[in-house]
Design an enzyme around this catalytic site. Structure first.
Site, PDB file in Angstrom:
ATOM      1  N   GLU A  83      48.948  69.868  61.100  1.00 45.39           N
ATOM      2  CA  GLU A  83      49.071  69.796  59.643  1.00 45.39           C
ATOM      3  C   GLU A  83      47.705  69.544  59.002  1.00 45.39           C
ATOM      4  O   GLU A  83      47.380  70.130  57.967  1.00 45.39           O
ATOM      5  CB  GLU A  83      50.028  68.659  59.243  1.00 45.39           C
ATOM      6  CG  GLU A  83      51.385  68.724  59.903  1.00 45.39           C
ATOM      7  CD  GLU A  83      51.495  67.934  61.198  1.00 45.39           C
ATOM      8  OE1 GLU A  83      52.548  67.308  61.399  1.00 45.39           O
ATOM      9  OE2 GLU A  83      50.540  67.926  62.003  1.00 45.39           O
ATOM     10  N   CYS A 109      53.243  62.915  61.287  1.00 46.45           N
ATOM     11  CA  CYS A 109      52.998  61.480  61.419  1.00 46.45           C
ATOM     12  C   CYS A 109      52.664  60.909  60.036  1.00 46.45           C
ATOM     13  O   CYS A 109      52.524  61.653  59.063  1.00 46.45           O
ATOM     14  CB  CYS A 109      51.849  61.228  62.400  1.00 46.45           C
ATOM     15  SG  CYS A 109      50.219  61.694  61.762  1.00 46.45           S
TER      16      CYS A 109
END
Length: 157
Positions: A83, A109
């Site tokens: 990401e 996360c």
């Protein structure tokens, strides 16, 4: 949650991108695709920063070597998350991702969640869970939609 054919196509693309991962740890190949108006803006996979030898090249996973459990101490790793790489790529190329959807093979996360929020991404679709409950709180409190997609029988989204 009902996903349409576009959601499934972009999730399938995140799996293709995950295949480019240079992470040494088994099961940790992660791919990400940022999409806006049914167009792919950027992609990312987990791997070492430019100019740094990858985990595969080093022949070890630093996290496993040090016994660091998944979902903790994300800063102790040779790799940048998928990401993060997708968001960095957008910034590097001057691509606006505000209002976009991020498709990822795994739940982001908490570090990635904060970056996703500040990048203006409004929706995240993922398949595999990740042991980071704090990220769920970040998405919930900031109003970013987080949707879990179940894989299809053949292993594709």
């Amino acid at each position: 949650m009902a996903f349409d054919k576009w959601d499934r196509r972009f999730m399938e693309m995140s799996h293709v991108i995950a295949g480019w991962s240079s992470c040494f740890a088994p099961g940790r190949s992660i791919g990400s695709v940022i999409v806006k108006d049914k167009r792919i803006m950027t992609t990312g996979y987990n791997g070492a920063p430019q100019g740094m030898r990858t985990c595969r090249e080093k022949g070890e996973c630093l996290r496993r070597k040090l016994g660091i459990p998944s979902g903790t101490r994300a800063e102790v790793c040779y790799a940048i998350h998928a990401e993060q790489n997708a968001i960095i790529q957008a910034a590097k190329l001057g691509i606006c991702i505000e209002g976009a959807t991020l498709y990822c093979t795994h739940q982001p996360c908490s570090v990635c969640a904060k970056m996703i929020v500040n990048a203006g991404i409004k929706r995240v679709v993922y398949e595999q869970g990740y042991p980071d409950e704090f990220s769920l709180e970040i998405f919930s409190e900031t109003g970013v939609t987080l949707e879990k997609m179940e894989p299809l029988e053949d292993g594709k989204a």
